[in-house]
Design an enzyme around this catalytic site. Structure first.
Site, PDB file in Angstrom:
ATOM      1  N   LYS A  62       0.294  11.577   6.216  1.00 28.07           N
ATOM      2  CA  LYS A  62       0.940  10.370   6.918  1.00 28.07           C
ATOM      3  C   LYS A  62       1.353   9.332   6.189  1.00 28.07           C
ATOM      4  O   LYS A  62       2.355   8.794   6.651  1.00 28.07           O
ATOM      5  CB  LYS A  62      -0.605  10.158   7.679  1.00 28.07           C
ATOM      6  CG  LYS A  62      -0.610   8.893   8.686  1.00 28.07           C
ATOM      7  CD  LYS A  62      -1.149   7.747   8.133  1.00 28.07           C
ATOM      8  CE  LYS A  62      -2.537   7.579   7.711  1.00 28.07           C
ATOM      9  NZ  LYS A  62      -3.040   6.476   7.003  1.00 28.07           N
ATOM     10  N   LYS A  77       0.835  -1.183  -0.010  1.00 27.33           N
ATOM     11  CA  LYS A  77      -0.038   0.061   0.026  1.00 27.33           C
ATOM     12  C   LYS A  77       0.958   1.106   0.042  1.00 27.33           C
ATOM     13  O   LYS A  77       0.541   2.099  -0.566  1.00 27.33           O
ATOM     14  CB  LYS A  77      -0.905   0.026   1.257  1.00 27.33           C
ATOM     15  CG  LYS A  77      -1.694   1.016   1.453  1.00 27.33           C
ATOM     16  CD  LYS A  77      -2.798   1.473   0.625  1.00 27.33           C
ATOM     17  CE  LYS A  77      -3.533   2.707   1.017  1.00 27.33           C
ATOM     18  NZ  LYS A  77      -4.389   3.128  -0.263  1.00 27.33           N
TER      19      LYS A  77
HETATM   20  P1  NAP Z   1     -11.101   9.418   8.396  1.00 29.81           P
HETATM   21  O1  NAP Z   1     -12.627   9.856   8.134  1.00 29.81           O
HETATM   22  O2  NAP Z   1     -10.339  10.822   9.084  1.00 29.81           O
HETATM   23  O3  NAP Z   1     -11.630   8.709   9.954  1.00 29.81           O
HETATM   24  C1  NAP Z   1     -10.616   8.304  10.786  1.00 29.81           C
HETATM   25  C2  NAP Z   1     -11.302   7.100  11.783  1.00 29.81           C
HETATM   26  O4  NAP Z   1     -10.143   6.950  12.599  1.00 29.81           O
HETATM   27  C3  NAP Z   1     -12.172   7.892  12.499  1.00 29.81           C
HETATM   28  O5  NAP Z   1     -13.318   6.956  12.769  1.00 29.81           O
HETATM   29  C4  NAP Z   1     -11.709   8.556  13.927  1.00 29.81           C
HETATM   30  O6  NAP Z   1     -12.596   8.666  14.980  1.00 29.81           O
HETATM   31  C5  NAP Z   1     -10.846   7.257  13.989  1.00 29.81           C
HETATM   32  N1  NAP Z   1      -9.667   7.434  15.064  1.00 29.81           N
HETATM   33  C6  NAP Z   1      -8.697   8.322  14.575  1.00 29.81           C
HETATM   34  N2  NAP Z   1      -7.796   8.427  15.686  1.00 29.81           N
HETATM   35  C7  NAP Z   1      -8.136   7.309  16.512  1.00 29.81           C
HETATM   36  C8  NAP Z   1      -7.816   6.900  17.844  1.00 29.81           C
HETATM   37  N3  NAP Z   1      -6.703   7.428  18.434  1.00 29.81           N
HETATM   38  N4  NAP Z   1      -8.498   6.132  18.327  1.00 29.81           N
HETATM   39  C9  NAP Z   1      -9.839   5.660  17.988  1.00 29.81           C
HETATM   40  N5  NAP Z   1     -10.127   5.962  16.684  1.00 29.81           N
HETATM   41  C10 NAP Z   1      -9.408   7.125  16.061  1.00 29.81           C
HETATM   42  O7  NAP Z   1     -10.150   8.779   7.670  1.00 29.81           O
HETATM   43  P2  NAP Z   1     -10.453   7.637   6.508  1.00 29.81           P
HETATM   44  O8  NAP Z   1     -10.580   8.520   5.178  1.00 29.81           O
HETATM   45  O9  NAP Z   1     -11.961   6.809   6.728  1.00 29.81           O
HETATM   46  O10 NAP Z   1      -9.362   6.679   6.390  1.00 29.81           O
HETATM   47  C11 NAP Z   1      -9.281   5.615   7.281  1.00 29.81           C
HETATM   48  C12 NAP Z   1      -8.028   4.988   7.051  1.00 29.81           C
HETATM   49  O11 NAP Z   1      -8.157   4.362   5.559  1.00 29.81           O
HETATM   50  C13 NAP Z   1      -6.687   5.711   6.955  1.00 29.81           C
HETATM   51  O12 NAP Z   1      -5.665   4.848   7.575  1.00 29.81           O
HETATM   52  C14 NAP Z   1      -6.428   6.180   5.670  1.00 29.81           C
HETATM   53  O13 NAP Z   1      -5.181   6.385   5.411  1.00 29.81           O
HETATM   54  C15 NAP Z   1      -7.009   4.984   4.884  1.00 29.81           C
HETATM   55  N6  NAP Z   1      -7.491   5.099   3.443  1.00 29.81           N
HETATM   56  C16 NAP Z   1      -8.362   6.163   3.371  1.00 29.81           C
HETATM   57  C17 NAP Z   1      -8.710   6.399   1.898  1.00 29.81           C
HETATM   58  C18 NAP Z   1      -9.484   7.640   1.434  1.00 29.81           C
HETATM   59  O14 NAP Z   1      -9.610   7.965   0.484  1.00 29.81           O
HETATM   60  N7  NAP Z   1     -10.246   8.225   2.555  1.00 29.81           N
HETATM   61  C19 NAP Z   1      -8.334   5.553   1.103  1.00 29.81           C
HETATM   62  C20 NAP Z   1      -7.553   4.281   1.327  1.00 29.81           C
HETATM   63  C21 NAP Z   1      -7.142   4.241   2.641  1.00 29.81           C
HETATM   64  P3  NAP Z   1     -13.268  10.081  15.142  1.00 29.81           P
HETATM   65  O15 NAP Z   1     -14.531   9.971  14.490  1.00 29.81           O
HETATM   66  O16 NAP Z   1     -13.449   9.862  16.760  1.00 29.81           O
HETATM   67  O17 NAP Z   1     -12.234  11.070  14.800  1.00 29.81           O
END
Ligand code: NAP
Length: 293
Positions: free
Chosen positions: A234, A166
């Site tokens: 990140k 990834k």
């Molecule tokens: P996001 O919308 O920022 O959501 C992050 C999630 O992580 C939220 O549920 C947040 O909770 C939780 N979180 C953060 N810090 C935490 C902690 N210390 N303890 C517990 N929960 C915590 O991110 P996302 O876009 O869904 O992405 C999630 C993952 O998938 C990341 O690793 C990202 O790199 C990967 N990803 C994202 C994409 C994309 O296009 N968005 C594509 C591929 C992969 P709260 O609601 O409380 O903040």
């Protein structure tokens, strides 16, 4: 299957919803309460969500978040059943993944790293591509869940290899987009029409999935986050760390990281990573003209 789904962000909420729609018994948990998934039970802690789960699926921001959700206070590790599988779709450190996997292996629990690509739209439509590391038989057991959330699975090897791959993928996305943004900025400064440039790119070997996905947003100056800049930043840092551990030099990515650092200082971290363009525009004293312009 009985699934605990931990983390309902941009990606997790749609993924959990697709598991429910496919008929799985889903219990969700999110750090900030109030996020719901229709048809899923809600648990107050990761440990409560994990009680009796065959699979614990994670989709949280970063390595520290995964550690906290699994091994922290009220973490999932407290109630993991022997024979359960943890599937982690967060993008995190490959070396930390191996340490986490070793810790839960002592409880008879398997770790499958399953980061994904496809962004917000892929999560919503159930068309994600999963990049997976883990034992074949565990991945086989997870197949109905992968099928509910995605269209393809690539097994890259043992646990940790999904995350390693990834990072190698996002390295390319970050650099391809930066190339596109620099080309748009230069062409605009030299008086070339940006829509014409995009049409030319699409008709030649310069075309790419990244440009195809991002160009419509950029030309409409829509920087609402599909993949937030802070998360791509990140991933770039994780990639540079992994490269350092492996004694590999990545000078191109190092330069791109500086752009993300400056874009963050400009207050753009919660916009889409496509907003790194605005920094280049500022330096050049131009603005790429959108479709409506
Ligand atoms: P996001 O919308 O920022 O959501 C992050 C999630 O992580 C939220 O549920 C947040 O909770 C939780 N979180 C953060 N810090 C935490 C902690 N210390 N303890 C517990 N929960 C915590 O991110 P996302 O876009 O869904 O992405 C999630 C993952 O998938 C990341 O690793 C990202 O790199 C990967 N990803 C994202 C994409 C994309 O296009 N968005 C594509 C591929 C992969 P709260 O609601 O409380 O903040």
């Amino acid at each position: 299957m009985r699934v605990a789904f931990l983390g309902l962000g941009i990606m997790g909420q749609s993924m959990a919803s697709n598991l429910v729609k496919a008929g799985h018994e889903v219990t969700v948990w999110n750090r900030t309460p109030g996020k719901l998934v229709e048809g899923a039970a809600v648990a107050p802690t990761p440990a409560a969500a994990t009680q009796g789960a065959e699979v614990v699926w994670l989709c949280v921001s970063d390595t520290d978040a995964v550690e906290e959700v699994i091994f922290g206070k009220d973490g999932a590790a407290l109630s993991l059943s022997e024979g359960a599988i943890i599937a982690d779709s967060s993008t995190i450190s490959p070396s930390a993944t191996l340490k986490f996997a070793e810790k839960v292996a002592a409880k008879g629990v398997a770790w499958v790293d399953a980061p994904m690509t496809g962004s917000k739209i892929g999560a919503r439509d159930g068309t994600l591509v999963f990049i997976v590391g883990g034992e074949e038989q565990n991945i086989e057991r997870l197949k109905p869940l992968f099928a509910a959330m995605g269209k393809k699975i690539f097994r890259m090897g043992e646990t940790g290899k999904g995350q390693a791959t990834k990072l190698a993928m996002n390295l390319q996305i970050a650099m391809i987009y930066e190339g596109f943004a620099e080309a748009l900025t230069l062409a605009t400064k030299l008086g070339v029409d940006s829509q014409q440039l995009v049409s030319l790119i699409e008709a030649t070997m310069v075309r790419s999935g990244v440009v195809e996905y991002k160009a419509p947003f950029v030309l409409q100056r829509d920087f609402t986050p599909n993949f937030p800049l802070r998360l791509m930043h990140k991933d770039i840092r994780l990639t540079l760390e992994a490269a350092k551990e492996a004694r590999v030099k990545l000078p191109g990515l190092q330069t791109v990281e500086e752009i993300y650092e400056l874009a963050t200082e400009e207050g753009n971290k919660d916009l889409d990573y496509a907003a790194t363009l605005t920094l280049l525009e500022k330096w050049a004293g131009v603005q790429v003209k959108g479709k409506a312009a």
